[in-house]
Design a protein around this motif. Structure first.
Motif, PDB file in Angstrom:
ATOM      1  N   VAL A  63      34.062  34.929  28.279  1.00  0.00           N
ATOM      2  CA  VAL A  63      32.745  35.281  28.506  1.00  0.00           C
ATOM      3  C   VAL A  63      32.800  34.711  30.277  1.00  0.00           C
ATOM      4  CG1 VAL A  63      30.268  36.044  28.097  1.00  0.00           C
ATOM      5  CG2 VAL A  63      32.071  35.854  26.390  1.00  0.00           C
ATOM      6  N   SER A  64      32.024  35.579  30.999  1.00  0.00           N
ATOM      7  CA  SER A  64      31.390  35.435  31.583  1.00  0.00           C
ATOM      8  C   SER A  64      30.146  34.821  32.352  1.00  0.00           C
ATOM      9  CB  SER A  64      31.630  36.175  33.578  1.00  0.00           C
ATOM     10  OG  SER A  64      31.355  35.691  34.658  1.00  0.00           O
ATOM     11  N   ARG A  94      28.537  35.107  35.102  1.00  0.00           N
ATOM     12  CA  ARG A  94      27.506  36.280  35.648  1.00  0.00           C
ATOM     13  C   ARG A  94      27.191  37.392  34.666  1.00  0.00           C
ATOM     14  NH1 ARG A  94      29.492  36.455  40.712  1.00  0.00           N
ATOM     15  NH2 ARG A  94      31.355  35.706  40.749  1.00  0.00           N
ATOM     16  N   GLU A  95      27.482  37.340  33.628  1.00  0.00           N
ATOM     17  CA  GLU A  95      26.964  38.394  32.187  1.00  0.00           C
ATOM     18  C   GLU A  95      26.031  36.890  30.939  1.00  0.00           C
ATOM     19  OE1 GLU A  95      30.338  39.430  30.265  1.00  0.00           O
ATOM     20  OE2 GLU A  95      31.427  39.212  32.240  1.00  0.00           O
ATOM     21  N   VAL A  96      26.177  36.248  30.955  1.00  0.00           N
ATOM     22  CA  VAL A  96      25.568  35.558  29.659  1.00  0.00           C
ATOM     23  C   VAL A  96      24.893  33.616  30.326  1.00  0.00           C
ATOM     24  CG1 VAL A  96      25.490  34.898  27.152  1.00  0.00           C
ATOM     25  CG2 VAL A  96      26.395  36.631  27.941  1.00  0.00           C
ATOM     26  N   LYS A 140      25.896  30.456  29.554  1.00  0.00           N
ATOM     27  CA  LYS A 140      26.673  30.340  28.510  1.00  0.00           C
ATOM     28  C   LYS A 140      26.403  28.945  28.025  1.00  0.00           C
ATOM     29  CE  LYS A 140      30.250  30.763  30.806  1.00  0.00           C
ATOM     30  NZ  LYS A 140      32.294  31.482  31.656  1.00  0.00           N
TER      31      LYS A 140
END
Ligand code: FMN
Length: 182
Positions: free
Chosen positions: A87-88, A90-92, A94
């Motif tokens: 997962v990046s 940029r999306e989440v 983390k």
């Protein structure tokens, strides 16, 4: 007899130790990603090289601040390591979605992670373009380890279940120190 396989199959050089790279943007937001293409490349001074895909948020962050930490997970972080690598940021976010806690570094501004086996603080001194990635060469400014898991040979494998990445969802952990003859 050998079997000749696909000349692009880099898994021939795996399993490799896997780490969590923490990076920081110029605005101060912090991200984490998994990386197994990480290696010491000089002893004096202590330099490490990390190969980071140009499309990742980590790449953008390291370009912006010239810093990162290399955090050393153990087998209990298996799922965290996998997710931080698929997962990046940029999306989440983390750091929060994976329940990671940050720890102030002693020399650089970019933090380490709590609850790992240890982490090192790195400052970029050079970069090499390598295909779709950049090899960031960084000087190690500080090294932190869980004291009881570290010996004269480095990690005590009875106490430090370091993680190695085979490929995909596959990982392993070494369990035995073997000594060569003098
Ligand atoms: C176990 C594992 C090891 C990885 N090693 C690397 C690596 O050495 N270099 C790299 O650029 N990407 C590596 N990746 C992929 C990145 O972690 C992935 O592209 C990540 O989503 C990038 O996150 P970011 O956009 O938040 O920086 C690895 C993934 C996994 C699961």
């Amino acid at each position: 007899m050998y079997k000749t396989i696909d000349s692009r199959d880099y898994h021939v050089l795996h399993p490799r130790p896997v780490y969590l790279i923490v990076s920081r943007s110029k605005n101060g937001s912090v991200n984490v990603m998994s990386a197994s293409w990480v290696s010491p490349v000089s002893d004096e001074p202590f330099l490490v090289a990390v190969s980071i895909w140009k499309g990742s948020l980590t790449h953008q962050n390291i370009r912006e601040t010239g810093e990162f930490t290399v955090n050393i997970p153990s087998d209990k972080h298996l799922n965290t390591v996998y997710k931080a690598g698929v997962v990046s940021g940029r999306e989440v976010d983390k750091i929060s979605s994976l329940g990671l806690r940050l720890l102030k570094s002693s020399v650089i501004e970019t933090p380490g992670l709590e609850d790992m086996l240890g982490f090192i603080e790195c400052k970029v001194v050079n970069e090499v373009e390598v295909g779709e990635s950049t090899l960031f060469i960084a000087e190690v400014k500080a090294v932190h380890v869980v004291e009881e898991a570290y010996t004269r040979y480095g990690w005590d494998l009875n106490k430090a279940k370091i993680l190695l990445h085979h490929g995909g969802r596959g990982f392993t952990t070494p369990s035995k120190l073997i000594l060569a003859h003098r």
